[in-house]
Design a protein around this motif. Structure first.
Motif, PDB file in Angstrom:
ATOM      1  N   TYR A  20      -0.080   1.757  -0.900  1.00  0.00           N
ATOM      2  CA  TYR A  20      -0.003   0.532  -1.689  1.00  0.00           C
ATOM      3  C   TYR A  20       1.450   0.227  -2.041  1.00  0.00           C
ATOM      4  N   GLU A  21       2.194   1.245  -2.408  1.00  0.00           N
ATOM      5  CA  GLU A  21       3.602   1.058  -2.769  1.00  0.00           C
ATOM      6  C   GLU A  21       4.405   0.545  -1.574  1.00  0.00           C
ATOM      7  N   GLU A  22       4.126   1.073  -0.392  1.00  0.00           N
ATOM      8  CA  GLU A  22       4.799   0.593   0.816  1.00  0.00           C
ATOM      9  C   GLU A  22       4.436  -0.874   1.071  1.00  0.00           C
ATOM     10  N   GLY A  23       3.188  -1.224   0.848  1.00  0.00           N
ATOM     11  CA  GLY A  23       2.753  -2.605   1.008  1.00  0.00           C
ATOM     12  C   GLY A  23       3.481  -3.543   0.057  1.00  0.00           C
ATOM     13  N   LEU A  24       3.633  -3.118  -1.197  1.00  0.00           N
ATOM     14  CA  LEU A  24       4.348  -3.937  -2.178  1.00  0.00           C
ATOM     15  C   LEU A  24       5.799  -4.148  -1.767  1.00  0.00           C
ATOM     16  N   PHE A  25       6.425  -3.105  -1.239  1.00  0.00           N
ATOM     17  CA  PHE A  25       7.800  -3.218  -0.762  1.00  0.00           C
ATOM     18  C   PHE A  25       7.892  -4.254   0.362  1.00  0.00           C
ATOM     19  N   HIS A  26       6.975  -4.168   1.322  1.00  0.00           N
ATOM     20  CA  HIS A  26       7.016  -5.058   2.490  1.00  0.00           C
ATOM     21  C   HIS A  26       6.705  -6.512   2.139  1.00  0.00           C
ATOM     22  N   ILE A  27       5.835  -6.756   1.164  1.00  0.00           N
ATOM     23  CA  ILE A  27       5.539  -8.160   0.840  1.00  0.00           C
ATOM     24  C   ILE A  27       6.729  -8.832   0.181  1.00  0.00           C
ATOM     25  N   GLN A  28       7.485  -8.088  -0.601  1.00  0.00           N
ATOM     26  CA  GLN A  28       8.684  -8.678  -1.205  1.00  0.00           C
ATOM     27  C   GLN A  28       9.748  -8.954  -0.147  1.00  0.00           C
ATOM     28  N   LYS A  29       9.843  -8.062   0.811  1.00  0.00           N
ATOM     29  CA  LYS A  29      10.851  -8.186   1.869  1.00  0.00           C
ATOM     30  C   LYS A  29      10.488  -9.303   2.862  1.00  0.00           C
ATOM     31  N   SER A  30       9.201  -9.440   3.176  1.00  0.00           N
ATOM     32  CA  SER A  30       8.764 -10.370   4.225  1.00  0.00           C
ATOM     33  C   SER A  30       8.256 -11.706   3.692  1.00  0.00           C
ATOM     34  N   ASN A  31       7.954 -11.773   2.395  1.00  0.00           N
ATOM     35  CA  ASN A  31       7.362 -12.958   1.781  1.00  0.00           C
ATOM     36  C   ASN A  31       5.979 -13.277   2.365  1.00  0.00           C
ATOM     37  N   LYS A  32       5.253 -12.232   2.756  1.00  0.00           N
ATOM     38  CA  LYS A  32       3.875 -12.358   3.238  1.00  0.00           C
ATOM     39  C   LYS A  32       2.956 -11.733   2.187  1.00  0.00           C
ATOM     40  N   PRO A  33       1.702 -12.201   2.116  1.00  0.00           N
ATOM     41  CA  PRO A  33       0.775 -11.565   1.184  1.00  0.00           C
ATOM     42  C   PRO A  33       0.296 -10.210   1.717  1.00  0.00           C
ATOM     43  N   LEU A  34      -0.117  -9.365   0.798  1.00  0.00           N
ATOM     44  CA  LEU A  34      -0.714  -8.072   1.125  1.00  0.00           C
ATOM     45  C   LEU A  34      -2.223  -8.220   1.042  1.00  0.00           C
ATOM     46  N   MET A  35      -2.908  -7.767   2.069  1.00  0.00           N
ATOM     47  CA  MET A  35      -4.366  -7.747   2.069  1.00  0.00           C
ATOM     48  C   MET A  35      -4.775  -6.287   1.977  1.00  0.00           C
ATOM     49  N   VAL A  36      -5.495  -5.949   0.907  1.00  0.00           N
ATOM     50  CA  VAL A  36      -5.899  -4.564   0.666  1.00  0.00           C
ATOM     51  C   VAL A  36      -7.402  -4.454   0.893  1.00  0.00           C
ATOM     52  N   ILE A  37      -7.789  -3.583   1.811  1.00  0.00           N
ATOM     53  CA  ILE A  37      -9.197  -3.342   2.112  1.00  0.00           C
ATOM     54  C   ILE A  37      -9.557  -1.956   1.590  1.00  0.00           C
ATOM     55  N   HIS A  38     -10.429  -1.909   0.604  1.00  0.00           N
ATOM     56  CA  HIS A  38     -10.939  -0.637   0.080  1.00  0.00           C
ATOM     57  C   HIS A  38     -12.247  -0.341   0.812  1.00  0.00           C
ATOM     58  N   HIS A  39     -12.371   0.866   1.359  1.00  0.00           N
ATOM     59  CA  HIS A  39     -13.584   1.210   2.107  1.00  0.00           C
ATOM     60  C   HIS A  39     -13.760   2.715   2.134  1.00  0.00           C
ATOM     61  N   LEU A  40     -14.930   3.143   2.601  1.00  0.00           N
ATOM     62  CA  LEU A  40     -15.222   4.560   2.804  1.00  0.00           C
ATOM     63  C   LEU A  40     -15.837   4.723   4.189  1.00  0.00           C
ATOM     64  N   GLU A  41     -15.543   5.829   4.827  1.00  0.00           N
ATOM     65  CA  GLU A  41     -16.068   6.076   6.178  1.00  0.00           C
ATOM     66  C   GLU A  41     -17.581   6.211   6.196  1.00  0.00           C
ATOM     67  N   ASP A  42     -18.162   6.774   5.150  1.00  0.00           N
ATOM     68  CA  ASP A  42     -19.610   7.018   5.154  1.00  0.00           C
ATOM     69  C   ASP A  42     -20.414   5.903   4.483  1.00  0.00           C
ATOM     70  N   CYS A  43     -19.798   4.757   4.282  1.00  0.00           N
ATOM     71  CA  CYS A  43     -20.471   3.603   3.659  1.00  0.00           C
ATOM     72  C   CYS A  43     -20.983   2.677   4.768  1.00  0.00           C
ATOM     73  N   GLN A  44     -22.279   2.483   4.827  1.00  0.00           N
ATOM     74  CA  GLN A  44     -22.852   1.640   5.887  1.00  0.00           C
ATOM     75  C   GLN A  44     -22.398   0.186   5.779  1.00  0.00           C
ATOM     76  N   TYR A  45     -22.171  -0.297   4.562  1.00  0.00           N
ATOM     77  CA  TYR A  45     -21.719  -1.679   4.372  1.00  0.00           C
ATOM     78  C   TYR A  45     -20.273  -1.842   4.845  1.00  0.00           C
ATOM     79  N   CYS A  46     -19.475  -0.815   4.576  1.00  0.00           N
ATOM     80  CA  CYS A  46     -18.080  -0.830   5.047  1.00  0.00           C
ATOM     81  C   CYS A  46     -18.034  -0.817   6.567  1.00  0.00           C
ATOM     82  N   GLN A  47     -18.860   0.011   7.173  1.00  0.00           N
ATOM     83  CA  GLN A  47     -18.884   0.118   8.630  1.00  0.00           C
ATOM     84  C   GLN A  47     -19.317  -1.199   9.267  1.00  0.00           C
TER      85      GLN A  47
END
Length: 165
Positions: free
Chosen positions: A47-74
């Motif tokens: 997340y910290e790396e993402g915050l650094f890159h959005i300030q540098k690039s002026n692009k939004p950060l899209m954060v996807i929270h998921h779990l490997e064993d979650c059928q909805y995530c899959q």
């Protein structure tokens, strides 16, 4: 017993030949950070790396929270990875992060720590609480049938950057 020099040469030749063929075809090995969400997308690791890159690039950060064993995530991951419009926008217009754990930033879980959850952060480091899915009890969740909403929300995140920053 050591392998003979000729055997080593054959193995080396085979490996380099396969590598050369893969490079010529323009294929690149899948990114481990993609975790199935899109191998052609450049993913940040934290997340910290993402915050650094959005300030540098002026692009939004899209954060996807998921779990490997979650059928909805899959299920969401499968349609996300197959949708060309999402993949193109993610590849070219967003800093992308997929997390299989929670961050320490409580702004990324304003209504709970459920999965799948997709949130947007703009280059001013504001978590966009105004970009939500269709559910009132889990504002930032998306199902496979919600891809049109997700696409519109990605476009909205891009428009907000142009109009607000």
């Amino acid at each position: 017993m050591l392998p003979s020099p000729s055997a080593l040469c054959l193995v080396l030749a085979a490996v380099s030949s396969n590598l050369a063929v893969a490079i010529r075809k323009g294929k690149r090995p899948p990114q481990t950070l993609a975790r199935g969400w899109g191998d052609d997308i450049t993913w940040v690791q934290t997340y910290e790396e993402g915050l650094f890159h959005i300030q540098k690039s002026n692009k939004p950060l899209m954060v996807i929270h998921h779990l490997e064993d979650c059928q909805y995530c899959q299920a969401l991951k499968k349609v996300f990875a197959q949708n060309e419009e999402i993949q193109e926008m993610a590849q070219n217009n967003f800093i992308m992060l997929n997390l299989m754990h929670e961050t320490t930033d409580k702004n990324l879980s304003p209504d709970g720590q459920y999965v799948p959850r997709i949130m947007f952060v703009d280059p001013s480091l504001t978590v966009r609480a105004d970009i939500t899915g269709r559910y009132s009890n889990r504002l930032y969740t998306y199902e496979p049938r919600d891809l049109p909403i997700l696409i519109e929300n990605m476009k909205k995140a891009l428009k907000l950057i142009q109009s607000e920053l």
